[in-house]
Scaffold this active site. Structure first.
Site, PDB file in Angstrom:
ATOM      1  N   SER A  22       0.724  -1.135   0.163  1.00  0.00           N
ATOM      2  CA  SER A  22      -0.010  -0.039  -0.026  1.00  0.00           C
ATOM      3  C   SER A  22       0.883   1.206  -0.018  1.00  0.00           C
ATOM      4  CB  SER A  22      -1.036   0.045   1.186  1.00  0.00           C
ATOM      5  OG  SER A  22      -0.338  -0.227   2.523  1.00  0.00           O
ATOM      6  N   CYS A  42      -3.348   0.797   6.271  1.00  0.00           N
ATOM      7  CA  CYS A  42      -2.630  -0.506   6.366  1.00  0.00           C
ATOM      8  C   CYS A  42      -3.466  -1.589   6.012  1.00  0.00           C
ATOM      9  CB  CYS A  42      -1.999  -0.523   7.644  1.00  0.00           C
ATOM     10  SG  CYS A  42      -0.970  -2.155   7.929  1.00  0.00           S
ATOM     11  N   TRP A  43      -3.012  -2.397   4.972  1.00  0.00           N
ATOM     12  CA  TRP A  43      -3.579  -3.597   4.489  1.00  0.00           C
ATOM     13  C   TRP A  43      -3.652  -4.666   5.530  1.00  0.00           C
ATOM     14  CZ3 TRP A  43      -2.241  -4.275  -1.254  1.00  0.00           C
ATOM     15  CH2 TRP A  43      -2.326  -3.293  -2.035  1.00  0.00           C
ATOM     16  N   GLU A  44      -2.655  -4.624   6.616  1.00  0.00           N
ATOM     17  CA  GLU A  44      -2.593  -5.680   7.534  1.00  0.00           C
ATOM     18  C   GLU A  44      -2.149  -6.922   6.890  1.00  0.00           C
ATOM     19  OE1 GLU A  44      -6.057  -5.703   9.964  1.00  0.00           O
ATOM     20  OE2 GLU A  44      -5.977  -3.692  10.459  1.00  0.00           O
ATOM     21  N   CYS A  45      -1.258  -6.854   6.172  1.00  0.00           N
ATOM     22  CA  CYS A  45      -0.417  -7.991   5.333  1.00  0.00           C
ATOM     23  C   CYS A  45       0.521  -8.258   6.193  1.00  0.00           C
ATOM     24  CB  CYS A  45      -0.241  -7.539   4.064  1.00  0.00           C
ATOM     25  SG  CYS A  45       1.136  -6.423   3.726  1.00  0.00           S
TER      26      CYS A  45
END
Length: 160
Positions: A22, A42-45
């Site tokens: 991101s 945040c995509w929290e990947c």
């Protein structure tokens, strides 16, 4: 659980910046340390967490995952083939370690050499398929392929 950086642990190597899908991990130009410019995006990947060689990036856990005021430390142990999520309560009494097998490749390994790949044809450019999709998924070779039809077997245990 958005990520955040401990500035005292970060050396500004930029691994997190390179891997963030991101594009919210940046290097501060004056301090030469990484930081998350927009935690809400945040995509929290957790790619940055796993890629950080100094374990400088932690996550803020949600209430259903960890208690209020906790800390979540993520440690990637490639020798054991696991990622450990260590949750510590704010009083320091409750400490949990959650282990998950690593399913990603080691950082910096298997980077494709796109310059060596031939340019796509006009048909490939106007196709709905992704780059090299027919070559690797082999959908252009007549139907669905399985492990058995390709003469392959699943390996046991953790592997890359």
């Amino acid at each position: 659980m958005p990520t955040f950086v401990y500035m005292t642990r970060c050396d500004g190597c930029g691994n997190c910046v390179d891997i963030c899908p991101s594009d919210i991990m940046h290097i501060d130009k004056t301090l030469r340390r990484a930081y998350n410019i927009e935690p809400n995006m945040c995509w929290e990947c957790y790619s940055c967490v796993k890629a950080c060689p100094h374990q400088a990036i932690d996550v803020r856990g949600y209430a259903d995952f960890a208690p209020l005021g906790h800390s979540v430390r993520v440690i990637r142990d490639e020798e054991k083939g696991v990622i450990a999520w260590r949750i510590k309560s704010r009083d320091g009494k409750k400490d949990m370690n959650l282990l998950a097998p690593i399913t990603t490749k080691p950082w910096g390994k298997h980077i494709p050499k796109l310059a060596d790949e031939p340019a796509p044809s006009d048909d490939a450019r106007s196709s709905q398929l992704l780059f090299n999709e027919p070559k690797y998924i082999r959908m252009d070779d007549g139907g669905l392929h399985t492990l058995k039809s390709n003469g392959l077997k699943m390996k046991e245990g953790v592997y890359y």
